[in-house]
Enzyme design. Structure first.
Site, short mmCIF file in Angstrom:
data_model
loop_
_atom_site.label_atom_id
_atom_site.label_comp_id
_atom_site.label_asym_id
_atom_site.label_seq_id
_atom_site.Cartn_x
_atom_site.Cartn_y
_atom_site.Cartn_z
N VAL A 1 10.37 8.08 -6.93
CA VAL A 1 11.17 6.92 -6.51
C VAL A 1 11.67 6.24 -7.77
CG1 VAL A 1 11.22 4.75 -5.25
CG2 VAL A 1 9.83 6.65 -4.38
N ARG B 1 0.83 -1.20 0.00
CA ARG B 1 0.00 0.00 0.00
C ARG B 1 0.87 1.26 0.00
NH1 ARG B 1 -4.98 -1.95 0.24
NH2 ARG B 1 -5.23 -3.93 1.35
N ASP B 2 0.46 2.23 -0.83
CA ASP B 2 1.17 3.51 -0.90
C ASP B 2 1.03 4.23 0.45
OD1 ASP B 2 2.08 5.49 -3.51
OD2 ASP B 2 1.70 6.44 -1.57
N ILE B 3 2.12 4.83 0.92
CA ILE B 3 2.12 5.50 2.22
C ILE B 3 1.31 6.80 2.18
CG2 ILE B 3 4.20 6.95 1.91
CD1 ILE B 3 5.12 5.88 4.68
N ASN C 1 4.75 6.25 -13.73
CA ASN C 1 5.29 7.59 -13.93
C ASN C 1 6.76 7.45 -14.33
OD1 ASN C 1 2.92 8.95 -13.16
ND2 ASN C 1 3.44 8.74 -11.01
N HIS D 1 7.81 1.16 -10.75
CA HIS D 1 6.64 0.76 -9.97
C HIS D 1 5.37 1.11 -10.72
CE1 HIS D 1 7.90 4.78 -8.66
NE2 HIS D 1 6.62 5.08 -8.53
N MET D 2 4.41 0.22 -10.62
CA MET D 2 3.08 0.46 -11.16
C MET D 2 2.18 0.91 -10.02
SD MET D 2 0.38 -2.32 -12.62
CE MET D 2 1.24 -2.76 -14.11
N HIS D 3 1.48 2.04 -10.23
CA HIS D 3 0.44 2.45 -9.30
C HIS D 3 -0.86 1.75 -9.70
CE1 HIS D 3 2.48 6.16 -7.64
NE2 HIS D 3 3.16 6.02 -8.75
P1 AMP Z 1 6.14 8.12 -8.07
O1 AMP Z 1 5.83 9.56 -7.83
O2 AMP Z 1 5.45 7.55 -9.27
O3 AMP Z 1 7.63 7.86 -8.06
O4 AMP Z 1 5.52 7.33 -6.84
C1 AMP Z 1 6.21 7.05 -5.67
C2 AMP Z 1 5.18 6.65 -4.66
O5 AMP Z 1 5.85 6.03 -3.58
C3 AMP Z 1 4.38 7.82 -4.09
O6 AMP Z 1 2.99 7.63 -4.36
C4 AMP Z 1 4.69 7.75 -2.60
O7 AMP Z 1 3.59 8.09 -1.78
C5 AMP Z 1 5.13 6.31 -2.42
N1 AMP Z 1 5.99 6.05 -1.30
C6 AMP Z 1 7.10 6.75 -0.94
N2 AMP Z 1 7.65 6.22 0.15
C7 AMP Z 1 6.88 5.15 0.50
C8 AMP Z 1 6.92 4.18 1.54
N3 AMP Z 1 7.89 4.19 2.48
N4 AMP Z 1 5.96 3.22 1.59
C9 AMP Z 1 4.98 3.20 0.67
N5 AMP Z 1 4.89 4.08 -0.36
C10 AMP Z 1 5.82 5.05 -0.44
#
Ligand code: AMP
Ligand code: ZN
Length: 114
Positions: A96, A29-31, A87, A100-102
């Site tokens: 990040v 799950r996204d934080i 993204n 990663h796939m949202h």
């Molecule tokens: P992006 O902007 O596509 O690189 O998405 C990175 C995602 O990682 C964002 O939606 C953040 O909220 C999520 N994220 C960052 N740190 C963490 C974490 N420790 N645990 C879960 N999700 C995270």
């Protein structure tokens, strides 16, 4: 990669809220969720961006989508609808740099994105 947040999750050094895992994939799950369901689905191997994807990794990306389909069903959003997003780099808002796939759903999602 030792300084990559998502590699640390893949190795178990950091433990996110995991919803799916197999030998090659981790989903958690996204934080900072942007929808009632917001799950990130990652390959355990480090790939920085979609630009770095290699042809031999195509089956791995297919498995990311199969995981998304399964998670969407388990989260009860498969029939209502959901969105999958990668993204890539600055103008897409990539923060990040580990592929990663949202998976987003559980509310009406606007289109086009801002
Ligand atoms: P992006 O902007 O596509 O690189 O998405 C990175 C995602 O990682 C964002 O939606 C953040 O909220 C999520 N994220 C960052 N740190 C963490 C974490 N420790 N645990 C879960 N999700 C995270
Ligand atoms: Zn990484």
């Amino acid at each position: 990669m030792s300084d990559c947040l998502f590699c640390k999750m893949a190795s178990g050094e950091i433990q996110p809220d995991v919803v799916y895992e197999d030998d090659e994939i981790l989903a958690f799950r996204d934080i900072n969720p942007q929808a009632p369901v917001h799950v990130l689905i990652i390959p355990k191997t480090h790939i920085a961006t979609l630009n770095d994807l290699q042809p031999e990794q195509a089956p791995l990306v297919g498995r990311l989508f199969l995981a998304a389909k399964q998670i969407a069903a388990e989260e009860g959003i498969a029939e209502r609808g959901y969105r999958t997003v990668f993204n890539c780099n600055a103008e897409a808002g990539q923060a990040v740099f580990h592929l990663h796939m949202h998976l987003l759903g559980g509310r009406p999602l606007g289109w086009p994105p801002g």
